[in-house]
Design a protein around this motif. Structure first.
Motif, PDB file in Angstrom:
ATOM      1  N   LYS A  98      -1.266 -19.194-150.522  1.00 54.99           N
ATOM      2  CA  LYS A  98      -1.720 -17.838-151.601  1.00 54.99           C
ATOM      3  C   LYS A  98      -2.740 -17.132-150.420  1.00 54.99           C
ATOM      4  O   LYS A  98      -2.962 -16.447-150.816  1.00 54.99           O
ATOM      5  CB  LYS A  98      -2.518 -18.909-152.978  1.00 54.99           C
ATOM      6  CG  LYS A  98      -2.265 -20.310-153.235  1.00 54.99           C
ATOM      7  CD  LYS A  98      -1.201 -19.403-153.687  1.00 54.99           C
ATOM      8  CE  LYS A  98      -0.355 -19.946-154.520  1.00 54.99           C
ATOM      9  NZ  LYS A  98       0.793 -19.802-155.379  1.00 54.99           N
ATOM     10  N   GLU A  99      -3.494 -17.782-149.510  1.00 51.43           N
ATOM     11  CA  GLU A  99      -4.173 -16.688-148.961  1.00 51.43           C
ATOM     12  C   GLU A  99      -3.804 -15.675-147.821  1.00 51.43           C
ATOM     13  O   GLU A  99      -4.564 -14.789-147.516  1.00 51.43           O
ATOM     14  CB  GLU A  99      -5.619 -17.295-148.500  1.00 51.43           C
ATOM     15  CG  GLU A  99      -6.157 -18.061-149.166  1.00 51.43           C
ATOM     16  CD  GLU A  99      -6.769 -17.006-150.754  1.00 51.43           C
ATOM     17  OE1 GLU A  99      -7.246 -15.908-150.028  1.00 51.43           O
ATOM     18  OE2 GLU A  99      -7.187 -17.360-152.076  1.00 51.43           O
ATOM     19  N   THR A 100      -2.202 -15.606-147.604  1.00 54.41           N
ATOM     20  CA  THR A 100      -2.101 -14.806-146.685  1.00 54.41           C
ATOM     21  C   THR A 100      -1.791 -13.751-147.490  1.00 54.41           C
ATOM     22  O   THR A 100      -0.958 -13.009-148.285  1.00 54.41           O
ATOM     23  CB  THR A 100      -0.574 -15.363-146.301  1.00 54.41           C
ATOM     24  OG1 THR A 100       0.629 -15.826-147.122  1.00 54.41           O
ATOM     25  CG2 THR A 100      -1.031 -16.791-145.538  1.00 54.41           C
ATOM     26  N   LYS A 102      -0.045 -12.595-151.168  1.00 51.97           N
ATOM     27  CA  LYS A 102      -0.742 -11.281-152.267  1.00 51.97           C
ATOM     28  C   LYS A 102       0.297 -10.373-152.459  1.00 51.97           C
ATOM     29  O   LYS A 102       0.378  -9.782-154.054  1.00 51.97           O
ATOM     30  CB  LYS A 102      -1.956 -10.945-151.350  1.00 51.97           C
ATOM     31  CG  LYS A 102      -3.329 -12.397-151.437  1.00 51.97           C
ATOM     32  CD  LYS A 102      -4.257 -11.752-151.254  1.00 51.97           C
ATOM     33  CE  LYS A 102      -5.167 -13.000-150.744  1.00 51.97           C
ATOM     34  NZ  LYS A 102      -6.587 -12.923-150.160  1.00 51.97           N
TER      35      LYS A 102
END
Length: 124
Positions: free
Chosen positions: A16-18, A22
């Motif tokens: 989710k944080e890449t 996003k």
């Protein structure tokens, strides 16, 4: 001989944080997408899986040949010199995607303004 793009990734939507995840989340589902600098099509593939229609622009012919299988239409050329309005006629897009490309352009502002004219009224 042109070198195939070094941008050969896969998109892991569980991460989710890449930046790639996003971008995919921002695009959403069932959109008409103009992807500029699609490389080998790793993002185009995910957009298609999410019901999007993808028109892509890629400068590298070999990368474009790989990406083409994920796109509804491929335009090969330098986005800064292409006449996209002429190339795309009256086509309008919900989303313009520039993933890992703006930093490579001579005049990113001019290119973004050119693509802005191709967006639907509420496009982004």
């Amino acid at each position: 001989m042109e070198k195939v793009s070094k941008y050969r990734f896969s998109v892991d939507l569980k991460a989710k944080e890449t930046s790639l995840t996003k971008i995919v989340e921002l695009v959403g589902f069932n959109k008409n997408v103009l992807e500029v600098g699609c490389a080998t099509g790793y993002m185009s593939k995910v957009f298609k899986e999410r019901g999007c229609r993808v028109v892509a622009v890629e400068i590298n012919r070999q990368a474009a040949a790989e990406a083409e299988k994920y796109c509804d239409r491929m335009i090969v050329g330098d986005v800064e010199f292409l006449d996209l309005k002429k190339e795309l006629e009256d086509e309008k897009f919900d989303v313009g995607v520039f993933s890992d490309i703006l930093e490579h352009l001579r005049d990113p502002r001019a290119t973004l303004l050119k693509v802005k004219d191709l967006l639907q009224e509420n496009g982004y």
